[in-house]
Design an enzyme around this catalytic site. Structure first.
Site, PDB file in Angstrom:
ATOM      1  N   ASP A 134      35.070  44.767  53.787  1.00  0.00           N
ATOM      2  CA  ASP A 134      34.135  44.084  53.243  1.00  0.00           C
ATOM      3  C   ASP A 134      33.015  43.953  54.030  1.00  0.00           C
ATOM      4  O   ASP A 134      33.033  43.519  55.306  1.00  0.00           O
ATOM      5  CB  ASP A 134      34.584  42.516  52.712  1.00  0.00           C
ATOM      6  CG  ASP A 134      35.914  42.434  51.786  1.00  0.00           C
ATOM      7  OD1 ASP A 134      35.930  43.356  51.145  1.00  0.00           O
ATOM      8  OD2 ASP A 134      36.536  41.360  51.854  1.00  0.00           O
ATOM      9  N   HIS A 159      43.466  45.515  51.742  1.00  0.00           N
ATOM     10  CA  HIS A 159      43.102  45.101  53.274  1.00  0.00           C
ATOM     11  C   HIS A 159      44.522  45.423  54.118  1.00  0.00           C
ATOM     12  O   HIS A 159      44.391  45.571  55.415  1.00  0.00           O
ATOM     13  CB  HIS A 159      42.534  44.031  53.236  1.00  0.00           C
ATOM     14  CG  HIS A 159      41.135  43.611  52.846  1.00  0.00           C
ATOM     15  ND1 HIS A 159      40.425  43.848  53.660  1.00  0.00           N
ATOM     16  CD2 HIS A 159      40.567  43.262  51.529  1.00  0.00           C
ATOM     17  CE1 HIS A 159      39.255  43.596  52.958  1.00  0.00           C
ATOM     18  NE2 HIS A 159      39.420  43.198  51.810  1.00  0.00           N
ATOM     19  N   TYR A 161      40.161  27.539  42.752  1.00  0.00           N
ATOM     20  CA  TYR A 161      39.625  28.376  41.462  1.00  0.00           C
ATOM     21  C   TYR A 161      40.817  28.400  40.422  1.00  0.00           C
ATOM     22  O   TYR A 161      40.298  28.448  39.236  1.00  0.00           O
ATOM     23  CB  TYR A 161      39.093  29.631  41.484  1.00  0.00           C
ATOM     24  CG  TYR A 161      38.209  29.721  42.599  1.00  0.00           C
ATOM     25  CD1 TYR A 161      36.822  29.150  42.400  1.00  0.00           C
ATOM     26  CD2 TYR A 161      38.235  30.467  43.881  1.00  0.00           C
ATOM     27  CE1 TYR A 161      35.899  29.407  43.455  1.00  0.00           C
ATOM     28  CE2 TYR A 161      37.321  30.708  44.799  1.00  0.00           C
ATOM     29  CZ  TYR A 161      35.969  30.026  44.524  1.00  0.00           C
ATOM     30  OH  TYR A 161      35.027  30.151  45.692  1.00  0.00           O
ATOM     31  N   GLU A 164      32.918  44.255  42.924  1.00  0.00           N
ATOM     32  CA  GLU A 164      32.943  43.985  44.353  1.00  0.00           C
ATOM     33  C   GLU A 164      32.050  44.904  44.917  1.00  0.00           C
ATOM     34  O   GLU A 164      32.700  45.737  45.800  1.00  0.00           O
ATOM     35  CB  GLU A 164      34.228  43.617  44.945  1.00  0.00           C
ATOM     36  CG  GLU A 164      35.011  42.413  44.362  1.00  0.00           C
ATOM     37  CD  GLU A 164      36.352  42.306  45.192  1.00  0.00           C
ATOM     38  OE1 GLU A 164      36.400  42.916  46.189  1.00  0.00           O
ATOM     39  OE2 GLU A 164      37.129  41.559  44.652  1.00  0.00           O
TER      40      GLU A 164
END
Length: 236
Positions: free
Chosen positions: A147, A140, A123, A196
């Site tokens: 997630d 994380h 990206y 998110e």
């Protein structure tokens, strides 16, 4: 009663009293420690704290940090306390007819490096920075972030996840188990990441209830400055 028996009884009573006094002293000491912790408030700095804040301004002190109490929650790992809370949340969601799956949990620094590089190559760096943390700056790696997704993969890791069964149930109930939606909509300038709804962060039930009720991010609650980007980038 013979004097010998009286002495034995006195000795036994004395032992019981000493044990009781010892227990009371220990209990009082623990109560004082707990009160001191409450008075001091959440620990936002220690990587072992469930309220630690890791963002683009606050990397882990040890870039290679690995929690010592990781536990499996179905193919991914979380710290033990967060894992137990997730498994209970998962079971309660299932009882309500909603399926939850853990897509990603703890990541090592090496795994985060690979993921960030993959996003950057796909990206471009600027877009990648809004969806993936650099190694050492990822929640994380604390073992406190998970997630989640739907069993059928609907809207996996996409904003539309919020309208799916798993997304809607988590938004309404995750705080009861100590989880918050860490990167809420409209908070990009504070958290440094886009919305998110799938990224849950364990902070404990009490803090989760406070944050959810006040609609604050962790940064806002802790009185920390916004962290929209990495400081080194602004210095270039």
């Amino acid at each position: 009663m013979p004097r010998q028996h009286v002495n034995i009884h006195i000795a036994l009573i004395g032992c019981v009293c000493l044990c009781l006094l010892g227990y009371l002293s220990w209990f009082e000491s623990r109560a004082q420690e707990a009160a001191a912790q409450v008075a001091a408030g959440p620990d936002f700095d220690s990587p072992d704290s469930t309220s630690v804040i890791v963002n683009k301004h606050r990397p882990l002190a040890d870039p290679a940090y690995v929690p010592q109490d990781l536990a499996d929650i179905g193919g991914v790992q979380l710290r033990a306390e967060a894992a137990a809370a997730y498994l209970q949340m998962n079971a309660d969601a299932a009882a309500a007819g909603v399926g939850l799956v853990a897509v990603s949990g703890f990541r090592t620094a090496d795994a985060q490096t690979q993921l960030h590089s993959s996003y950057s190559n796909t990206y471009g760096q600027q877009a990648a920075e809004s969806i993936s943390a650099r190694p050492g700056y990822s929640e994380h790696q604390t073992g406190l972030a998970v997630d989640i997704g739907n069993p059928d993969g609907a809207c996996s890791l996409e904003p539309c996840f919020e309208a799916t069964p798993a997304g809607a149930w988590a938004a309404a109930n995750a705080h009861r188990y100590g989880f918050i939606i860490r990167y809420p909509a409209g908070a990009e300038a504070t958290t440094g990441f886009g919305y998110e709804p799938w990224h849950l962060r364990y902070v404990g039930p009490e803090l989760a209830a406070t944050l959810t009720g006040s609609a604050q991010t962790l940064e806002q609650y802790a009185g920390l400055p916004a962290a929209p980007g990495y400081p080194a980038d602004r210095a270039r």
